[in-house]
Design a protein around this motif. Sequence first.
Motif, PDB file in Angstrom:
ATOM      1  N   UNK A  77      35.469  -9.337 -18.690  1.00  0.00           N
ATOM      2  CA  UNK A  77      34.229  -9.482 -19.484  1.00  0.00           C
ATOM      3  C   UNK A  77      33.202 -10.373 -18.801  1.00  0.00           C
ATOM      4  N   UNK A  78      31.919 -10.082 -19.094  1.00  0.00           N
ATOM      5  CA  UNK A  78      30.830 -10.872 -18.528  1.00  0.00           C
ATOM      6  C   UNK A  78      30.867 -12.300 -19.068  1.00  0.00           C
ATOM      7  N   UNK A  79      30.495 -13.271 -18.233  1.00  0.00           N
ATOM      8  CA  UNK A  79      30.259 -14.643 -18.718  1.00  0.00           C
ATOM      9  C   UNK A  79      28.745 -14.840 -18.809  1.00  0.00           C
ATOM     10  N   UNK A  80      28.309 -15.669 -19.744  1.00  0.00           N
ATOM     11  CA  UNK A  80      26.868 -15.867 -19.893  1.00  0.00           C
ATOM     12  C   UNK A  80      26.308 -16.852 -18.857  1.00  0.00           C
ATOM     13  N   UNK A  81      24.992 -16.797 -18.654  1.00  0.00           N
ATOM     14  CA  UNK A  81      24.306 -17.823 -17.867  1.00  0.00           C
ATOM     15  C   UNK A  81      24.254 -19.102 -18.698  1.00  0.00           C
ATOM     16  N   UNK A  82      24.239 -20.315 -18.114  1.00  0.00           N
ATOM     17  CA  UNK A  82      24.376 -20.535 -16.674  1.00  0.00           C
ATOM     18  C   UNK A  82      25.809 -20.340 -16.207  1.00  0.00           C
ATOM     19  N   UNK A  83      25.959 -19.777 -14.999  1.00  0.00           N
ATOM     20  CA  UNK A  83      27.287 -19.481 -14.467  1.00  0.00           C
ATOM     21  C   UNK A  83      27.363 -19.880 -12.997  1.00  0.00           C
ATOM     22  N   UNK A  84      28.347 -20.726 -12.689  1.00  0.00           N
ATOM     23  CA  UNK A  84      28.599 -21.124 -11.308  1.00  0.00           C
ATOM     24  C   UNK A  84      30.059 -20.910 -10.973  1.00  0.00           C
ATOM     25  N   UNK A 110      26.118 -12.275 -17.419  1.00  0.00           N
ATOM     26  CA  UNK A 110      25.154 -11.695 -18.349  1.00  0.00           C
ATOM     27  C   UNK A 110      24.077 -12.724 -18.662  1.00  0.00           C
ATOM     28  N   UNK A 111      22.840 -12.288 -18.679  1.00  0.00           N
ATOM     29  CA  UNK A 111      21.756 -13.119 -19.208  1.00  0.00           C
ATOM     30  C   UNK A 111      21.210 -12.377 -20.420  1.00  0.00           C
ATOM     31  N   UNK A 112      20.953 -13.071 -21.495  1.00  0.00           N
ATOM     32  CA  UNK A 112      20.373 -12.381 -22.645  1.00  0.00           C
ATOM     33  C   UNK A 112      19.587 -13.319 -23.527  1.00  0.00           C
ATOM     34  N   UNK A 113      18.615 -12.759 -24.214  1.00  0.00           N
ATOM     35  CA  UNK A 113      17.952 -13.443 -25.328  1.00  0.00           C
ATOM     36  C   UNK A 113      17.804 -12.401 -26.440  1.00  0.00           C
ATOM     37  N   UNK A 115      15.531 -10.372 -27.165  1.00  0.00           N
ATOM     38  CA  UNK A 115      14.916  -9.096 -26.767  1.00  0.00           C
ATOM     39  C   UNK A 115      15.668  -8.386 -25.644  1.00  0.00           C
ATOM     40  N   UNK A 116      16.099  -9.150 -24.644  1.00  0.00           N
ATOM     41  CA  UNK A 116      16.532  -8.519 -23.401  1.00  0.00           C
ATOM     42  C   UNK A 116      17.951  -8.918 -23.003  1.00  0.00           C
ATOM     43  N   UNK A 117      18.585  -8.038 -22.248  1.00  0.00           N
ATOM     44  CA  UNK A 117      19.894  -8.318 -21.665  1.00  0.00           C
ATOM     45  C   UNK A 117      19.836  -7.878 -20.212  1.00  0.00           C
ATOM     46  N   UNK A 118      20.451  -8.665 -19.335  1.00  0.00           N
ATOM     47  CA  UNK A 118      20.599  -8.200 -17.962  1.00  0.00           C
ATOM     48  C   UNK A 118      22.012  -8.547 -17.517  1.00  0.00           C
ATOM     49  N   UNK A 119      22.524  -7.745 -16.601  1.00  0.00           N
ATOM     50  CA  UNK A 119      23.902  -7.961 -16.146  1.00  0.00           C
ATOM     51  C   UNK A 119      24.000  -7.803 -14.631  1.00  0.00           C
ATOM     52  N   UNK A 120      24.996  -8.490 -14.063  1.00  0.00           N
ATOM     53  CA  UNK A 120      25.336  -8.284 -12.651  1.00  0.00           C
ATOM     54  C   UNK A 120      26.859  -8.305 -12.543  1.00  0.00           C
ATOM     55  N   UNK A 121      27.365  -7.653 -11.527  1.00  0.00           N
ATOM     56  CA  UNK A 121      28.815  -7.642 -11.289  1.00  0.00           C
ATOM     57  C   UNK A 121      29.034  -7.483  -9.796  1.00  0.00           C
TER      58      UNK A 121
END
Lengths: 304, 304
Positions: A77-84, A110-113, A115-121
């Motif tokens: 599963x995605x972890x939210x920002x901030x992520x290091x 995952x970054x989200x608010x 309105x918006x969601x963005x993902x990277x993998x």
Amino acid sequence: VIALDWGLSSFRAFRLDAAGTIVAQRSAPAGVLTIADGAFEATLSAQLGDWLDDAHDAGPIVAAGMIGSRQGWVEAPYVPCPAGVADLASHLTRHALARAGAIWFVPGVRWSDAQAIDVMRGEETQIVGALAARGIGDALLCLPGTHSKWAIASGGRITRFRTYMTGELFALLRRHSILARLMPEDVVQDHDDAAAFSAGIARAAEPGGLLHHLFSARTAGLFDRIAAPALASYLSGLVIGDEIASALATAPRDLTLLLVGAPALCARYESALAQRGIAADMLPETVGAHGLHAIARAARLIDD
Amino acid sequence: VIALDWGLSSFRAFRLDAAGTIVAQRSAPAGVLTIADGAFEATLSAQLGDWLDDAHDAGPIVAAGMIGSRQGWVEAPYVPCPAGVADLASHLTRHALARAGAIWFVPGVRWSDAQAIDVMRGEETQIVGALAARGIGDALLCLPGTHSKWAIASGGRITRFRTYMTGELFALLRRHSILARLMPEDVVQDHDDAAAFSAGIARAAEPGGLLHHLFSARTAGLFDRIAAPALASYLSGLVIGDEIASALATAPRDLTLLLVGAPALCARYESALAQRGIAADMLPETVGAHGLHAIARAARLIDD
């Protein structure tokens, strides 16, 4: 550590020693999309059997990329920002192998608010690897590709990022649009025209918007302002220039810019950025292996 | 006058009386692309034989659209901006018919400077028809479509215009991109979701740029923020919203906005514009017939 960068279309494996030096590497076109019936472990054995037989020396197996998606082997599963590094390390998904031992999947981010969601993998691992390689925690990072990512890192953690469908849109326009007729494969084939690319970058910086500028590839072709073999380079300049202009418009201006990815593609971005007076520091995709090593160490899969 | 709006995929014919009233009309899917071996006159006879037999009453035949392009029957060279009824009328290309009489092709319009070129063919006739229908000479005009046009008219002449590849890009993304998988034909089919369209328009107005916003259609689908049947409407909002934002950014703000085209598509644009607080006056594509009548009269093909 055996570090795997396992995406939809490619498989790359690295062996690193305890200090994080790459001692061996392999790649194959054994991407997730090429694997039928979930034969992921069989693929792993086929590619790396000799490394795995040497299991004690090999150390833990850590994998990043779409192999850890719903389409892949096991979903991490995605972890939210901030992520290091620490956030990624504490959310690894362990999967026991039939042959003994286990493989650890790195989560996407995952970054989200509201309105918006963005993902990277996969890119998150390259980002932490690039930051580690340069010994910095704050940077603006660009990872060009089919779906380019632009990320802001602060204190070693990804705080915000955006995806741009640049590479995919280029391919669609190149192959399926009205522009495709103007650039037949046999004429354009592997042609890389620096002047036309630069003209596309310059056009993208002018008012009008991408939907309008794209049409200029048609008129430039019809009225012979750009020769047919150079039109694909012009189109590439239009879309990359639009991505860069859009990304810079929402990014802080005082950060070091790291450009991470395949050297030939990064060189295009570097020249586009230079045309706007912006310097970038380039790192190859293999920094992902160093990212995986750092994550494995933070997860205490290997000793410090 | 027999007025023809003859494009790549459609053929529309209007019969107008001397005063410019439409007394009959016909349409057929007999576009330029459907006609083999240059059988244009045969197509004209097949569609309008009875009108043509009545030649004396029928008056001159005037045609606009891609029929007057290199791909069409006879190429009518582009005229430069500024271009109005008189400019179009003085550059008609006459072609004698085998069956007696002649057909007159309206030129397209070209705008160019040292860097850029833009062209239209067919829309110029709708524009002069729309201006005549409203009895004005100064306006901002939007003609939505596969390749949308936004034009500025001053004193009845087109002074500047820009093309946006909006409709084509929507179709490419809808059918061939990674987004296509999220909107299978059987689910989306003819579904028009006003809320999702409006969400796309709102998103397009935010910072980030089109290449980034397009990816939001993917994440909105993957994370169920927008239901699959509504995703195509969201995507439509994204691209139309980007076109409108780009066009308004380069257009004078004090002009009346005329929206010319197919009523269903114009209604989408009208609602998108209303969301930005902008009113538009809609006119159907048939204003092209009135444009052709005005051009024929200015060319003295018919009496005043």
